[in-house]
Every structure is written in C-alpha cells, then in structure tokens.
Design a protein around this motif. Structure first.
Motif, PDB file in Angstrom:
ATOM      1  N   HIS A 373      95.279  43.827  56.736  1.00  0.00           N
ATOM      2  CA  HIS A 373      94.375  42.672  56.685  1.00  0.00           C
ATOM      3  C   HIS A 373      92.977  43.108  56.278  1.00  0.00           C
ATOM      4  N   ASN A 374      92.364  42.322  55.402  1.00  0.00           N
ATOM      5  CA  ASN A 374      90.958  42.489  55.069  1.00  0.00           C
ATOM      6  C   ASN A 374      90.129  41.294  55.527  1.00  0.00           C
ATOM      7  N   LEU A 375      90.748  40.131  55.624  1.00  0.00           N
ATOM      8  CA  LEU A 375      90.057  38.953  56.133  1.00  0.00           C
ATOM      9  C   LEU A 375      90.218  38.873  57.650  1.00  0.00           C
ATOM     10  N   LEU A 376      89.155  38.484  58.310  1.00  0.00           N
ATOM     11  CA  LEU A 376      89.143  38.409  59.763  1.00  0.00           C
ATOM     12  C   LEU A 376      89.733  37.100  60.259  1.00  0.00           C
ATOM     13  N   ASP A 377      90.135  37.110  61.516  1.00  0.00           N
ATOM     14  CA  ASP A 377      90.533  35.873  62.192  1.00  0.00           C
ATOM     15  C   ASP A 377      89.287  35.197  62.777  1.00  0.00           C
ATOM     16  N   ARG A 378      89.331  33.887  62.834  1.00  0.00           N
ATOM     17  CA  ARG A 378      88.390  33.197  63.706  1.00  0.00           C
ATOM     18  C   ARG A 378      88.971  33.254  65.119  1.00  0.00           C
ATOM     19  N   PRO A 379      88.142  33.465  66.134  1.00  0.00           N
ATOM     20  CA  PRO A 379      88.690  33.561  67.493  1.00  0.00           C
ATOM     21  C   PRO A 379      89.589  32.390  67.872  1.00  0.00           C
ATOM     22  N   ARG A 380      89.289  31.189  67.383  1.00  0.00           N
ATOM     23  CA  ARG A 380      90.109  30.023  67.728  1.00  0.00           C
ATOM     24  C   ARG A 380      91.516  30.116  67.147  1.00  0.00           C
ATOM     25  N   ASP A 381      91.675  30.897  66.082  1.00  0.00           N
ATOM     26  CA  ASP A 381      92.985  30.983  65.432  1.00  0.00           C
ATOM     27  C   ASP A 381      93.977  31.818  66.237  1.00  0.00           C
ATOM     28  N   ALA A 434      88.643  31.909  83.447  1.00  0.00           N
ATOM     29  CA  ALA A 434      87.919  32.052  82.185  1.00  0.00           C
ATOM     30  C   ALA A 434      88.881  32.107  81.007  1.00  0.00           C
ATOM     31  N   GLY A 435      89.998  32.827  81.159  1.00  0.00           N
ATOM     32  CA  GLY A 435      90.981  32.897  80.080  1.00  0.00           C
ATOM     33  C   GLY A 435      91.609  31.545  79.780  1.00  0.00           C
ATOM     34  N   ALA A 436      91.924  30.758  80.829  1.00  0.00           N
ATOM     35  CA  ALA A 436      92.511  29.432  80.618  1.00  0.00           C
ATOM     36  C   ALA A 436      91.534  28.508  79.900  1.00  0.00           C
ATOM     37  N   ILE A 437      90.266  28.550  80.295  1.00  0.00           N
ATOM     38  CA  ILE A 437      89.255  27.717  79.632  1.00  0.00           C
ATOM     39  C   ILE A 437      89.117  28.120  78.162  1.00  0.00           C
ATOM     40  N   ALA A 438      89.099  29.428  77.894  1.00  0.00           N
ATOM     41  CA  ALA A 438      88.989  29.891  76.514  1.00  0.00           C
ATOM     42  C   ALA A 438      90.202  29.467  75.692  1.00  0.00           C
ATOM     43  N   TYR A 439      91.390  29.547  76.282  1.00  0.00           N
ATOM     44  CA  TYR A 439      92.614  29.166  75.563  1.00  0.00           C
ATOM     45  C   TYR A 439      92.587  27.691  75.186  1.00  0.00           C
ATOM     46  N   LYS A 440      92.230  26.832  76.145  1.00  0.00           N
ATOM     47  CA  LYS A 440      92.169  25.395  75.872  1.00  0.00           C
ATOM     48  C   LYS A 440      91.064  25.068  74.869  1.00  0.00           C
ATOM     49  N   THR A 441      89.948  25.782  74.953  1.00  0.00           N
ATOM     50  CA  THR A 441      88.857  25.551  74.013  1.00  0.00           C
ATOM     51  C   THR A 441      89.282  25.903  72.595  1.00  0.00           C
ATOM     52  N   CYS A 442      89.991  27.010  72.439  1.00  0.00           N
ATOM     53  CA  CYS A 442      90.481  27.397  71.109  1.00  0.00           C
ATOM     54  C   CYS A 442      91.433  26.345  70.545  1.00  0.00           C
ATOM     55  N   GLN A 443      92.317  25.828  71.388  1.00  0.00           N
ATOM     56  CA  GLN A 443      93.236  24.797  70.917  1.00  0.00           C
ATOM     57  C   GLN A 443      92.486  23.528  70.493  1.00  0.00           C
ATOM     58  N   ALA A 444      91.451  23.156  71.258  1.00  0.00           N
ATOM     59  CA  ALA A 444      90.660  21.976  70.896  1.00  0.00           C
ATOM     60  C   ALA A 444      89.912  22.200  69.595  1.00  0.00           C
TER      61      ALA A 444
END
Length: 536
Positions: A373-381, A434-444
């Motif tokens: 990979h040369n292109l990065l992920d967005r954290p939400r992905d 914190a992990g659950a909040i981050a997971y739901k935020t990424c999905q939103a």
C-alpha cells in the motif's frame, strides 16, 4: 550597480568554482544524485511534518546536551555545598550532597545561560517524546505500517524505547530527591526479575542501592550509548523513507503509483527550514520563560527520604501508574519468589510492546490484507483498528493518571485508596468504553462521509512573468490539470530513473502547482517502492 571590475571578478570566481565542482563530480558522480535528491517529492499534509518536529528537537537536544556536558560532574562523591551570595542557592548552604547535584546547581546559578540551557534541554526532551508518540499514532491510525513498511514500524518502536530510556537516564543525572526516588523504584523492579534480578541490579548499580557507580555509568549511557542508538535508528528510518518514498492520503489525482506534493527544493526546503526556526524559537522561549525540573526545590537525594507528590516525566508515567495500581500479589514456588514489582514493571510493559511490535502481522491477519500500500486509510475506514488504538490511548491515560494519585487525591479531596480503586476499574472499563465510542463514531462518519476540512488550508502562490503574485484557487485549479502553467512533474521510467521537467500541457500536474512522483505499480502481493510508514 556593479562596476566592470566587480563583474569580471565575479566571473573569475565562478570559473574557479565551476572547475572545482566539475573535478568533484568527475570523481564522485554527485551531480546526478544531488539533482535527483532535490527533485524528491514530499506530501503537503501537515501531519507529515510532526516527524520533522521530533528530528529538530533531537538537534536541539544534541546542541544543549554538549553545552551541559562541559560543566556537569558525573560523580556520587559526597561534598558540602558552600555557595556565595548571588552565586548559588543559599537555602542549601551547608548541606551534604553529591558532586553531580552540586554541579547541576552550579550550572543553574553560576554558568552563563546554564539555566536556560538546562530548561531548554528538558523541554526539548518532552516535546521530542510527544512528537514521536503523535507520529506513531498517525502511522497506526492511517495504516502506514502495512506492507512494505513493517520494518520502519519496528524501527519507530525501537526509537520510542530508546528515547524513553535516554530521557529517563538524563532525568536521573542531577541526583536530586525526585530522580533518586525514581531510581529506587527502578532498582526494585530490576531486582524483582526472577532468577537474575539480584545479580542484574548489583551489576548495574555496582553495589547495594544507591551505590556510587550508577551516576558515572548513567552519564556514559546518556551522553554516548543512547544518542548513538537514536542517530543510527533515525538514519535507518530516513534511508527507508528515501528508498520506499512517502505514503499519502487519498485524494484527486492520487494513486498507489504516484506521490503528489512539493519538491524538496525549493518549496519543501523552505517550509522545513521555517519549521526548524520555529522549533528553536519555541524551545528557547520555553527554556527562558517556563520553569521545569527545579531541582533546588527538591533537594539532594537521600536514601531514607522520599518526597511527597513524586512523579516521573509524562512519557514514563504510565509505568509508574502500573506499579501503583497492581494488586498486592506475589508468588512463591519451588524455592523461588516472583516479587510484586515484576508484574507491573516488567510483565505488563513486555506484553504491551510485544503486541505493538507484532501489530503489522496482527492487522494483516484481521483484514486478510497481504498486498503493498502507498495510499493511507482514513481512520473511519477501519473502525476496529481505530477502536483498538483509541482503547490503547485510554489505557495509557488511565495509568498516567495513576502516577499522580497523591496529587489528584489532594486536589479532588478524595481518599487515596478510593482513587486507586477507581483507576483500577478504569484500566479495564476506560479502553472498552473509549473503543466502543470510537467504533460507533467511525461507522457514523462512514455513513455521512462528513469531514471537518474538505480542502487544504491555504493555497499555492504563483509568480507571473511580470513579477506579480496570485494564489491558485478553484478558478485556476478547475482546469489546472492541463493548463501548462509550469507545474512540476517528476516521472519515474521503467528503470527507476527520474526525469524532472515542467508541465507543457502533455504532463500530469495536479492543477494546484504540486509536483508528482510516479512509482512502479506493484503486482498483487508484491512489495513495492513506495512511501514511508511515518511520512516524517
């Protein structure tokens, strides 16, 4: 306006300089490398500059460290402090202390600019560590550790460990009451290692604690061993960046086979040079205006004295917090004892860093991603990876708070024991929440595709033939891909040779005045020559 004689003299000097440079190039072939180096492309995103902040902090540390080493005395020999009025710290007059502590007092009060250098050195170490931590977080959350950059991820973690140990060794050199308390904790942790702990502690300290050999040994380690290790790791890191090139965030015109941004010369060099001046200025202001590590307030170290409210620097606070929160467990079997400090001081950090070192392989198994990979992920992905990272940050934050339980208890008017109990539960609860909040935020965010900044801040300044300046905006960038405005393009041919030229309408500029560097497209599952994990 120059005279004829001045112009002739200038032409003569240019002739001699050209002859000298040609002679060097004939023997070394340096012109091709220099030209290729100056055409190197660097991404424009601000987060790629954080690695340079760390590097420039290290430069400040080297400069100030050399200055301090000229006056520091690495000796634990006992002396009596006899300052003269106006040239020392009078409240400590007549006190017994080590020569090391006395020399640091002299640096602070007698040496010209000594206190500024001391505080600038300490602030640079704090910012250095913060920049490395932020840099590694950026790499983790964007997936910049993936193939082919796993090696640079390992180098980054080794650099993190080296800087932590370097910082702690320098923090301990003044031999004040605060740093001596920290060394006592470390001695207990080393001594708790099964089978070899007692021997190892005796070898490191040279005798029973506190001993007289540790200060000279710490000085050698701090001044030579760890700086050389950091220089070596930084060199390897930059060499891999140069070989693999940078990663970049997805965007218009960006693919797995090109890098778009600013050339090393002159755009990126000017930007990086300005950052260097800012770092020097900010650290100089911090060193001159904001007090840090006032050892004269702590006093010299005595083994029978422990200061209240003793905390280490923030980057090792989580280790101290782990020791404070661990239950009163010890194990004895087969005639051997595993002492309590071993679990929070050795086992927990060992597990944490083992997971961190193995994370590229863990991530590859989770996502079944074996290609380069040369292109990065967005954290939400990658919601799961982001949740793990946020949970880890919550874990470290809870432990860091635990390193200051005595101060927090006083400020919050809460019993010390109750605060310890709350933070013990927090070690498990905080990462999950914190992990659950981050997971739901990424999905939103995935559903809405919202983003706080949809386009880069600022613009590209263009100078016209008549000397005027204007900024490339939407009205220019809308048709800029083929507008022939002299946008630089750096193409790699099949042999990996770069050919730098200006866009004449047939090239591939990005329309914003950015340069582009092509890289060979990898076959599926094959390693490629692409950007770096850190993008520093």
């Amino acid at each position: 306006m120059s005279t004829t004689e001045e112009r002739l003299a200038a032409e003569k000097r240019m002739k001699y300089e050209r002859v000298g440079l040609d002679a060097v190039d004939d023997r070394l072939g340096s012109s091709g490398f220099i030209q290729k180096a100056l055409d190197k492309i660097f991404p424009d995103h601000w987060s790629f500059m954080v690695g340079e902040i760390a590097m420039y902090c290290f430069v400040v540390l080297l400069i100030t460290g050399v200055y301090l080493a000229l006056y520091y005395v690495p000796s634990a020999a006992d002396v009596v402090y006899h300052p003269t009025p106006g040239h020392g710290y009078m409240p400590l007059a007549g006190q017994h202390m080590s020569e090391a502590y006395q020399s640091v007092l002299n640096i602070s009060f007698n040496v010209r600019a000594g206190l500024v250098m001391r505080q600038m050195h300490h602030w640079a170490a704090v910012v250095f560590m913060a920049a490395i931590a932020f840099h590694l977080c950026r790499i983790f959350f964007t997936g910049a550790f993936r193939r082919p950059r796993e090696t640079n991820w390992v180098i980054g973690l080794l650099l993190l460990l080296s800087v932590m140990l370097e910082g702690f060794s320098g923090y301990s050199l003044p031999d004040d009451l605060l740093s001596g308390t920290g060394l006592r904790v470390v001695f207990s942790i080393v001594e708790s290692i099964p089978f070899i702990g007692t021997w190892l502690a005796f070898d490191l300290w040279g005798s029973q604690f506190p001993g007289s050999s540790l200060i000279p040994r710490l000085f050698v380690v701090h001044e030579f061993l760890f700086p050389l290790a950091i220089i070596g790791l930084l060199t390897a890191h930059l060499m891999l960046i140069w070989r693999q090139k940078h990663t970049d965030f997805p965007g218009p015109g960006k693919t797995e086979t090109n890098i778009r941004g600013s050339r090393l010369w002159p755009q990126y060099a000017i930007k990086s040079g300005a950052l260097l001046m800012i770092i020097f200025g900010v650290l100089g202001a911090l060193g001159g205006l904001f007090q840090i590590n006032a050892i004269w307030l702590y006093g010299p170290y005595n083994p029978y004295t422990v200061s209240a409210g003793a905390q280490p620097d923030w980057y090792v606070g989580w280790l101290d917090g782990s020791v404070r929160l661990w239950p009163h467990w010890e194990f004895r079997s087969f005639g051997h004892e595993i002492a309590n400090p071993f679990f929070p001081g050795v086992l927990v950090p060992g597990i944490v860093f083992t997971i961190m070192f193995a994370w590229p392989q863990i991530d590859r198994l989770i996502y079944k991603d074996h290609v380069a990979h040369n292109l990065l992920d967005r954290p939400r992905d990658k919601p799961f990876r982001t949740a793990v990272g946020v949970g880890a940050l919550a874990f470290f934050t809870d432990l860091t708070f635990a390193s200051g339980t005595d101060l927090l208890g006083n400020d919050l008017h809460m019993p010390f024991e109750r605060l310890i109990e709350i933070l013990q539960y927090g070690v498990f609860v905080a990462p999950l929440v914190a992990g659950a909040i981050a997971y739901k935020t990424c999905q939103a965010l995935q559903r809405t595709d919202a983003h706080p900044i949809m386009k880069p801040v600022g613009g590209i300044l263009i100078r016209t033939a008549d000397g005027a300046y204007h900024t490339l905006g939407d009205e220019h960038g809308a048709h800029g891909d083929h507008d022939g405005h002299g946008h630089a393009v750096d193409d790699h041919d099949g042999n990996g040779h770069a050919a730098a030229h200006d866009d004449d309408g047939n090239g591939s500029a990005d329309g914003n005045g950015h340069a582009a560097e092509e890289v060979d497209e990898p076959a599926a599952g094959a390693a490629i020559s692409g950007p770096d994990p850190s993008g520093s």
